[in-house]
Design an enzyme around this catalytic site. Structure first.
Site, short mmCIF file in Angstrom:
data_model
loop_
_atom_site.label_atom_id
_atom_site.label_comp_id
_atom_site.label_asym_id
_atom_site.label_seq_id
_atom_site.Cartn_x
_atom_site.Cartn_y
_atom_site.Cartn_z
N GLU A 83 39.08 21.87 44.41
CA GLU A 83 40.44 21.36 44.64
C GLU A 83 40.38 19.86 44.93
O GLU A 83 41.21 19.08 44.43
CB GLU A 83 41.09 22.09 45.82
CG GLU A 83 41.50 23.51 45.49
CD GLU A 83 42.03 24.29 46.69
OE1 GLU A 83 42.80 25.24 46.48
OE2 GLU A 83 41.68 23.94 47.84
N ASP B 129 45.85 22.99 43.92
CA ASP B 129 45.74 24.07 44.91
C ASP B 129 45.55 25.43 44.23
O ASP B 129 46.50 26.01 43.71
CB ASP B 129 47.00 24.08 45.79
CG ASP B 129 46.88 25.05 46.96
OD1 ASP B 129 45.80 25.63 47.16
OD2 ASP B 129 47.90 25.23 47.67
N HIS C 54 35.13 27.41 24.57
CA HIS C 54 36.25 28.21 25.05
C HIS C 54 36.44 28.04 26.56
O HIS C 54 35.45 27.98 27.29
CB HIS C 54 36.00 29.69 24.81
CG HIS C 54 36.29 30.17 23.42
ND1 HIS C 54 35.50 29.88 22.35
CD2 HIS C 54 37.30 30.95 22.95
CE1 HIS C 54 36.01 30.47 21.27
NE2 HIS C 54 37.10 31.12 21.62
N ASP D 185 37.46 24.92 47.73
CA ASP D 185 37.95 23.71 48.41
C ASP D 185 37.40 22.45 47.75
O ASP D 185 38.13 21.46 47.54
CB ASP D 185 37.53 23.70 49.89
CG ASP D 185 38.46 24.55 50.76
OD1 ASP D 185 39.60 24.80 50.34
OD2 ASP D 185 38.02 24.94 51.86
N GLU E 151 38.23 30.07 50.27
CA GLU E 151 38.00 28.80 49.58
C GLU E 151 36.82 28.03 50.13
O GLU E 151 36.38 27.05 49.55
CB GLU E 151 39.28 27.96 49.60
CG GLU E 151 40.36 28.61 48.75
CD GLU E 151 41.62 27.79 48.59
OE1 GLU E 151 41.74 26.74 49.27
OE2 GLU E 151 42.47 28.19 47.78
N GLN F 296 43.28 32.42 52.18
CA GLN F 296 42.96 31.30 51.28
C GLN F 296 41.90 30.40 51.92
O GLN F 296 40.91 30.04 51.28
CB GLN F 296 44.25 30.51 51.01
CG GLN F 296 44.21 29.70 49.74
CD GLN F 296 45.51 28.95 49.49
OE1 GLN F 296 45.50 27.87 48.93
NE2 GLN F 296 46.63 29.49 49.91
N ASN G 258 27.34 24.95 27.01
CA ASN G 258 28.12 26.04 26.44
C ASN G 258 27.27 27.26 26.09
O ASN G 258 27.60 28.39 26.45
CB ASN G 258 28.84 25.53 25.18
CG ASN G 258 29.69 26.57 24.51
OD1 ASN G 258 30.31 27.39 25.16
ND2 ASN G 258 29.72 26.55 23.18
MN MN Z 1 41.78 24.79 49.83
MN MN Z 2 44.04 26.70 47.56
#
Ligand code: MN
Ligand code: MN
Length: 303
Positions: free
Chosen positions: A267, A275, A128, A264, A289, A285, A159
């Protein structure tokens, strides 16, 4: 004397009648699950890949439901990411685990769409994204977590052990009076399952990519009835975990230094301008991050 008996009798009847009424079972109407149109709730903090409900974008196809939101990747046969809100309301209640794994009927016809048996014999679990245990407020809400578009082929040890305890820690944060926004996703090709390394699971015309790594990001804010974006500060708790899709992950150490990372970093591993938390002000942010979480040792472990 007769008058007094009469009075006592009347008084007695009033008390009896009154108490009988009070003893009648009164089933309070409890609405366990959050109500109303919840489809935009889960991406309150942003749509990290700018997914759209457009057949022209099959590999970043947005499916918004009351229970959670998905960006589906038709080529991979798995989600890119799944987002959901988590609070007491979603967990408390009288729902039970439904185990009704099935193809998602909301995908466009003819698409690569795994069904309940597509992972059979592959050595990977139907893992899941939005967990069953995060949606126990009703049977219907729980059932929605069993759409195969909410699954990735996940190494059983990943899992059933490290990931399970990590999900449980997030529900502990809820028990401590927080509400959460959670994103789960994956990247790369190839994982180590019960029968060894595999890149793709094939089931007739259905192809499912085995992701190389599975991540999850959560932000916790004190439970509130107001605007959640305004409730988030540079001091908010953010947890980012990225775990290889492998049998060789240790038993319960989801906060192992090799798994704990930053938003970060996730991302950047996702690439393509991915983002998270894009609806938060830039300064908040940027601070959140870059955070690496330190597990709260006062929490009761889940195992
Ligand atoms: Mn970022
Ligand atoms: Mn971001």
């Amino acid at each position: 004397m007769n008058k007094l008996y009469y009075l006592v009798f009347i008084l007695g009847m009033i008390i009896l009648f009154g108490s009988c009424r009070e003893d009648e079972p009164q089933d309070p109407i409890v609405e366990y699950c959050p109500s109303g149109d919840l489809r935009s709730l889960h991406t309150t903090l942003g749509n990290p890949s700018n997914a759209e409900t457009s057949e022209a974008m099959p590999n970043n196809y947005l499916i918004e439901m009351d229970e959670y939101t998905i960006s589906y990747n038709e080529s991979r046969g798995i989600p890119n990411w799944v987002a959901w809100h988590l609070s007491k309301e979603w967990i408390d209640g009288d729902g039970n685990r439904q185990d009704d794994f099935r193809a998602n009927p909301f995908l466009p016809a003819g698409w690569n769409s795994p069904n309940s048996d597509s992972y059979s014999g592959s050595g990977f679990d139907r893992g899941h994204n939005c967990p069953s245990a995060d949606r126990l407020c009703s049977d219907n809400f729980n059932s929605a977590t069993f759409f195969m578009t909410n699954m990735v082929p996940q190494a059983p040890n990943n899992n059933q052990e490290v990931w399970k305890y990590w999900e449980c820690y997030l529900r502990e944060l809820v028990d401590q009076g927080n509400e959460l926004y959670v994103y789960m996703g994956n990247y790369g090709v190839g994982g180590d399952g019960f029968f060894g390394y595999r890149e793709v699971i094939t089931d007739g015309d259905i192809n499912v990519t085995v992701p190389e790594s599975i991540w999850k990001v959560a932000i916790a804010i004190p439970e509130n009835d107001g605007d959640d974006i305004n409730a988030i500060t540079t001091q908010s708790t953010v947890i980012a975990i990225d775990i290889p899709n492998s049998e060789n992950v240790s038993f319960f150490d989801w906060d192992d230094a090799t798994f704990i990372t930053t938003v970060d970093e996730i991302e950047s591993r996702m690439g393509n301008g991915f983002d998270l938390f894009s609806n938060l002000p830039t300064n908040i942010q940027n601070t959140l991050e870059a955070q690496t979480h330190v597990r709260d040792p006062s929490f009761t472990p889940c195992w």
